[in-house]
Design a protein around this motif. Structure first.
Motif, PDB file in Angstrom:
ATOM      1  N   PRO A   1      -4.192  -4.214   9.528  1.00  0.00           N
ATOM      2  CA  PRO A   1      -3.773  -4.496  10.867  1.00  0.00           C
ATOM      3  C   PRO A   1      -1.743  -4.424  10.898  1.00  0.00           C
ATOM      4  O   PRO A   1      -1.785  -4.256   9.635  1.00  0.00           O
ATOM      5  CB  PRO A   1      -3.473  -6.403  11.235  1.00  0.00           C
TER       6      PRO A   1
ATOM      7  N   MET B   1       2.209  -2.840  12.481  1.00  0.00           N
ATOM      8  CA  MET B   1       2.766  -3.684  14.219  1.00  0.00           C
ATOM      9  C   MET B   1       3.547  -2.727  13.866  1.00  0.00           C
ATOM     10  O   MET B   1       4.512  -2.355  15.235  1.00  0.00           O
ATOM     11  CB  MET B   1       4.012  -4.882  13.494  1.00  0.00           C
TER      12      MET B   1
ATOM     13  N   GLY C   1       3.420   4.559   4.552  1.00  0.00           N
ATOM     14  CA  GLY C   1       3.276   3.778   3.578  1.00  0.00           C
ATOM     15  C   GLY C   1       1.788   2.931   4.566  1.00  0.00           C
ATOM     16  O   GLY C   1       0.681   2.844   3.371  1.00  0.00           O
ATOM     17  N   HIS C   2       2.258   2.943   6.111  1.00  0.00           N
ATOM     18  CA  HIS C   2       0.651   2.789   6.547  1.00  0.00           C
ATOM     19  C   HIS C   2      -0.670   3.378   6.729  1.00  0.00           C
ATOM     20  O   HIS C   2      -1.808   3.063   5.585  1.00  0.00           O
ATOM     21  CB  HIS C   2       0.763   1.971   7.800  1.00  0.00           C
TER      22      HIS C   2
ATOM     23  N   MET D   1      -4.379  -4.280   3.203  1.00  0.00           N
ATOM     24  CA  MET D   1      -2.901  -4.614   3.314  1.00  0.00           C
ATOM     25  C   MET D   1      -1.868  -4.932   1.810  1.00  0.00           C
ATOM     26  O   MET D   1      -2.561  -3.961   0.600  1.00  0.00           O
ATOM     27  CB  MET D   1      -3.419  -6.356   3.703  1.00  0.00           C
ATOM     28  N   GLY D   2      -0.969  -4.406   1.969  1.00  0.00           N
ATOM     29  CA  GLY D   2      -0.041  -4.029   0.891  1.00  0.00           C
ATOM     30  C   GLY D   2      -0.028  -4.980   0.438  1.00  0.00           C
ATOM     31  O   GLY D   2       0.845  -5.910   0.308  1.00  0.00           O
TER      32      GLY D   2
ATOM     33  N   LYS E   1       3.206  -4.387  -0.662  1.00  0.00           N
ATOM     34  CA  LYS E   1       4.433  -4.658  -0.037  1.00  0.00           C
ATOM     35  C   LYS E   1       4.746  -5.754   0.159  1.00  0.00           C
ATOM     36  O   LYS E   1       6.346  -6.589  -0.281  1.00  0.00           O
ATOM     37  CB  LYS E   1       5.134  -2.719   0.967  1.00  0.00           C
TER      38      LYS E   1
ATOM     39  N   GLN F   1       2.823 -11.702   1.488  1.00  0.00           N
ATOM     40  CA  GLN F   1       2.068 -12.061   2.358  1.00  0.00           C
ATOM     41  C   GLN F   1      -0.373 -12.012   2.591  1.00  0.00           C
ATOM     42  O   GLN F   1      -0.316 -12.496   2.589  1.00  0.00           O
ATOM     43  CB  GLN F   1       2.392 -11.170   3.723  1.00  0.00           C
TER      44      GLN F   1
ATOM     45  N   ILE G   1       2.277   0.251  -3.544  1.00  0.00           N
ATOM     46  CA  ILE G   1       4.177   0.290  -2.234  1.00  0.00           C
ATOM     47  C   ILE G   1       4.301   1.764  -2.724  1.00  0.00           C
ATOM     48  O   ILE G   1       3.734   2.890  -3.588  1.00  0.00           O
ATOM     49  CB  ILE G   1       4.982  -0.172  -3.201  1.00  0.00           C
ATOM     50  N   ILE G   2       3.813   2.313  -1.249  1.00  0.00           N
ATOM     51  CA  ILE G   2       4.792   3.512  -1.056  1.00  0.00           C
ATOM     52  C   ILE G   2       5.795   3.602  -0.663  1.00  0.00           C
ATOM     53  O   ILE G   2       6.520   3.201   0.205  1.00  0.00           O
ATOM     54  CB  ILE G   2       3.929   4.434   0.313  1.00  0.00           C
TER      55      ILE G   2
HETATM   56  P1  AMP Z   1       3.529  -4.282   9.154  1.00  0.00           P
HETATM   57  O1  AMP Z   1       3.370  -3.014  10.288  1.00  0.00           O
HETATM   58  O2  AMP Z   1       5.131  -3.882   8.145  1.00  0.00           O
HETATM   59  O3  AMP Z   1       2.840  -5.439  10.168  1.00  0.00           O
HETATM   60  O4  AMP Z   1       2.758  -3.615   8.183  1.00  0.00           O
HETATM   61  C1  AMP Z   1       1.265  -3.476   7.918  1.00  0.00           C
HETATM   62  C2  AMP Z   1       0.597  -3.054   6.986  1.00  0.00           C
HETATM   63  O5  AMP Z   1       0.884  -2.022   6.051  1.00  0.00           O
HETATM   64  C3  AMP Z   1       1.060  -4.181   5.804  1.00  0.00           C
HETATM   65  O6  AMP Z   1      -0.149  -4.910   5.105  1.00  0.00           O
HETATM   66  C4  AMP Z   1       1.875  -3.974   4.949  1.00  0.00           C
HETATM   67  O7  AMP Z   1       2.288  -4.416   3.550  1.00  0.00           O
HETATM   68  C5  AMP Z   1       0.986  -2.431   4.449  1.00  0.00           C
HETATM   69  N1  AMP Z   1       2.882  -1.732   4.296  1.00  0.00           N
HETATM   70  C6  AMP Z   1       4.093  -1.861   4.707  1.00  0.00           C
HETATM   71  N2  AMP Z   1       4.982  -1.367   3.829  1.00  0.00           N
HETATM   72  C7  AMP Z   1       4.203   0.322   2.973  1.00  0.00           C
HETATM   73  C8  AMP Z   1       4.426   0.414   2.028  1.00  0.00           C
HETATM   74  N3  AMP Z   1       5.896   0.865   1.995  1.00  0.00           N
HETATM   75  N4  AMP Z   1       3.151   0.737   1.179  1.00  0.00           N
HETATM   76  C9  AMP Z   1       2.495   0.214   0.689  1.00  0.00           C
HETATM   77  N5  AMP Z   1       1.659  -0.397   2.228  1.00  0.00           N
HETATM   78  C10 AMP Z   1       2.616  -1.221   3.168  1.00  0.00           C
END
Ligand code: AMP
Length: 281
Positions: free
Chosen positions: A28, A30, A36-37, A148-149, A151, A155, A177-178
């Motif tokens: 999931p 946004m 990272g995603h 899920m990350g 990061k 959450q 975390i990337i």
């Molecule tokens: P978001 O679009 O911000 O809701 O993030 C979607 C997913 O990507 C979440 O599980 C985040 O934790 C993960 N995520 C966001 N940034 C990073 C990152 N830099 N490294 C790894 N996962 C990430």
């Protein structure tokens, strides 16, 4: 790669895959995707037969309306990136599609301190909204594994608790975390950081590294003070620097703990709110 914007279309497609015995991995997001995603998609592709990426800016998790309005929406570019990773399915629904009965109904779950501390303390309602949308998306996608990350450390802890409370048969996978080369954690919000602020941004990573290494042998309160003042001196407006138990998120008094210890930072850099964390032990 197939793209769906309706629940019905997505469900019909995934039902065929499931009947063929395929394992479904779900990421999931946004949107406004970055590496990272994409690392989550890569992992889902490695471990599952079908990867599903949702792109949905969920209004119920934004406590600040202007943050919601300013959140980048870049579906076309996101689709291109997902194609390069050979992602299988995109689910990009409207708000109406996700919440056909309106957005007000929350979940009957208790997260207690996990949701009230750290981000929960400065963003009231954020985690209720996040849990609401993840729960709804899990009902729709019915994945075998959820990626899920780290990061978003808090959450992740809340989703873990939600999955346990709802007894969902899902493998929850935490992905590393990337970061950019200079240490800044990748985030969709980074594109809003003006160039002159971008130069200071790696200070967040340096603070977390400094806490982890603790070369000066400081106590936990001294480390927090050092972290906050380092950020302030670099031009940030820190919201918190906390050093907590990796499972309960309760403050610790030592950097060693059988459950593990994690340091978390939230800070304003100009108009952009950034979060980051590092597992200390
Ligand atoms: P978001 O679009 O911000 O809701 O993030 C979607 C997913 O990507 C979440 O599980 C985040 O934790 C993960 N995520 C966001 N940034 C990073 C990152 N830099 N490294 C790894 N996962 C990430």
């Amino acid at each position: 790669m197939k793209t769906f914007d309706t629940v019905q279309g997505l469900k019909a497609h995934l039902e065929i895959e499931r009947k063929a015995g395929k394992k479904i991995g779900f990421v999931p997001t946004m949107g406004a995707l970055h590496n990272g995603h994409l690392s989550l998609i890569k992992k889902a592709k490695q471990e599952c037969d079908v990867s599903v990426c949702s792109i949905f800016v969920n209004p119920t998790q934004f406590d600040d309306k202007s943050d919601l309005e300013k959140y980048p929406r870049t579906l076309e570019a996101d689709s291109k990136l997902l194609k390069t990773e050979s992602n299988d399915v995109i689910f990009a629904p409207t708000v109406k599609e996700v919440y056909p009965q309106g957005m007000s109904k929350g979940l009957d779950l208790k997260f207690g301190y996990l949701a009230n501390c750290l981000e929960g303390a400065s963003r009231p309602g954020h985690f209720d909204g996040m849990a609401q949308v993840v729960s709804r998306l899990l009902d729709i996608v019915e994945p075998d594994a959820l990626y899920m990350g780290q990061k978003d450390y808090q959450q992740f802890a809340i989703v873990q608790s939600m999955i346990a409370q709802q007894r969902r048969p899902i493998d929850l996978v935490r992905c590393a975390i990337i970061r950019e080369e200079d240490g800044l954690a990748m985030s969709s919000r980074n594109r809003r950081i003006p160039a002159e602020d971008r130069l200071r941004a790696p200070m967040i990573y340096r603070v977390l590294e400094g806490i982890k290494r603790n070369r000066m042998g400081l106590t936990v309160p001294e480390l927090r003070y050092w972290g906050l003042s380092s950020l302030e001196m670099t031009g940030f407006k820190p919201i918190y620097v906390e050093i907590v138990n990796a499972k309960t998120l309760a403050p610790v008094s030592h950097l060693e703990d059988p459950d593990g210890v994690v340091a978390l930072v939230a800070t304003w850099l100009g108009e952009v709110r950034l979060i980051d964390n590092m597992i200390i032990s």
